[in-house]
Design a protein around this motif. Sequence first.
Motif, PDB file in Angstrom:
ATOM      1  N   VAL A 185      15.987  32.679  49.126  1.00 55.81           N
ATOM      2  CA  VAL A 185      14.698  33.327  49.330  1.00 55.81           C
ATOM      3  C   VAL A 185      14.198  32.892  50.707  1.00 55.81           C
ATOM      4  O   VAL A 185      14.136  31.703  51.004  1.00 55.81           O
ATOM      5  CB  VAL A 185      13.676  32.910  48.237  1.00 55.81           C
ATOM      6  N   ILE A 186      13.838  33.890  51.522  1.00 57.54           N
ATOM      7  CA  ILE A 186      13.329  33.600  52.863  1.00 57.54           C
ATOM      8  C   ILE A 186      11.872  34.026  52.916  1.00 57.54           C
ATOM      9  O   ILE A 186      11.579  35.223  52.884  1.00 57.54           O
ATOM     10  CB  ILE A 186      14.147  34.303  53.952  1.00 57.54           C
ATOM     11  N   GLU A 187      10.985  33.098  52.970  1.00 57.26           N
ATOM     12  CA  GLU A 187       9.542  33.279  53.119  1.00 57.26           C
ATOM     13  C   GLU A 187       9.028  34.588  52.533  1.00 57.26           C
ATOM     14  O   GLU A 187       8.607  35.507  53.232  1.00 57.26           O
ATOM     15  CB  GLU A 187       9.153  33.198  54.595  1.00 57.26           C
ATOM     16  N   GLY A 188       9.101  34.705  51.246  1.00 55.27           N
ATOM     17  CA  GLY A 188       8.561  35.871  50.551  1.00 55.27           C
ATOM     18  C   GLY A 188       9.536  37.010  50.390  1.00 55.27           C
ATOM     19  O   GLY A 188       9.366  37.849  49.524  1.00 55.27           O
ATOM     20  N   ALA A 189      10.558  37.121  51.206  1.00 62.56           N
ATOM     21  CA  ALA A 189      11.571  38.174  51.060  1.00 62.56           C
ATOM     22  C   ALA A 189      12.703  37.617  50.206  1.00 62.56           C
ATOM     23  O   ALA A 189      13.052  36.459  50.300  1.00 62.56           O
ATOM     24  CB  ALA A 189      12.089  38.578  52.424  1.00 62.56           C
ATOM     25  N   HIS A 190      13.275  38.464  49.346  1.00 61.76           N
ATOM     26  CA  HIS A 190      14.373  38.029  48.474  1.00 61.76           C
ATOM     27  C   HIS A 190      15.684  38.552  49.018  1.00 61.76           C
ATOM     28  O   HIS A 190      15.820  39.741  49.316  1.00 61.76           O
ATOM     29  CB  HIS A 190      14.175  38.551  47.045  1.00 61.76           C
TER      30      HIS A 190
END
Length: 193
Positions: A185-190
């Motif tokens: 998971v990258i800062e709110g994006a999956h």
Amino acid sequence: MQMPNTRQIRRILAVVIVASTVALVVAILFRQFRSTPPETASKSISPEVDMSLSKLTFSEMKGNEKLWDMTAERADYDKEAALAKLTGVRTEIYDGKAGGIVITSKTGRYHETQRLVIMQEKVHAVTKKGMVFDTEQLEYRSGPGLVVTNQPVKVVDGRLTLTAQGMEMSLHQEEVRFRGAVHAVIEGAHAKR
């Protein structure tokens, strides 16, 4: 009525004192033999433990350079197996491009001949560059400079949070390889890989 003379009073007092002393001695002896022996306060050491230490500090050097330090609240050392069982472990590794890493765990083992540190139970590691990972079992292989786990691992590095089934980190090359299914998971994006 006649008062007893002083000789009779002395005899009566002597008899009372002797009887009281005998009764007191009998009571003490009776309690002594009836009571159970107190438990020993010291912890028994198993036969395979040659030495038990509290507050252990161990370092590995290469020339004048310190490679790593390990501290433990308690260590039980088996000389024949060259194995130390550890409690309350903290290992600080200075080696590698990553600039070093600090690893803590509840328990662990140090295999002297293999130069292998195994850390278990609530293993938490933080690199000097800020990467954090948590797992239940981790090995530090000091010879090749590898940090390895075959257990599920959670890694947080800046905006990235990643979980995998295992991990191998080379401290010399600053490379990390993840095993099994990886979820990132990258800062709110999956993102899944």
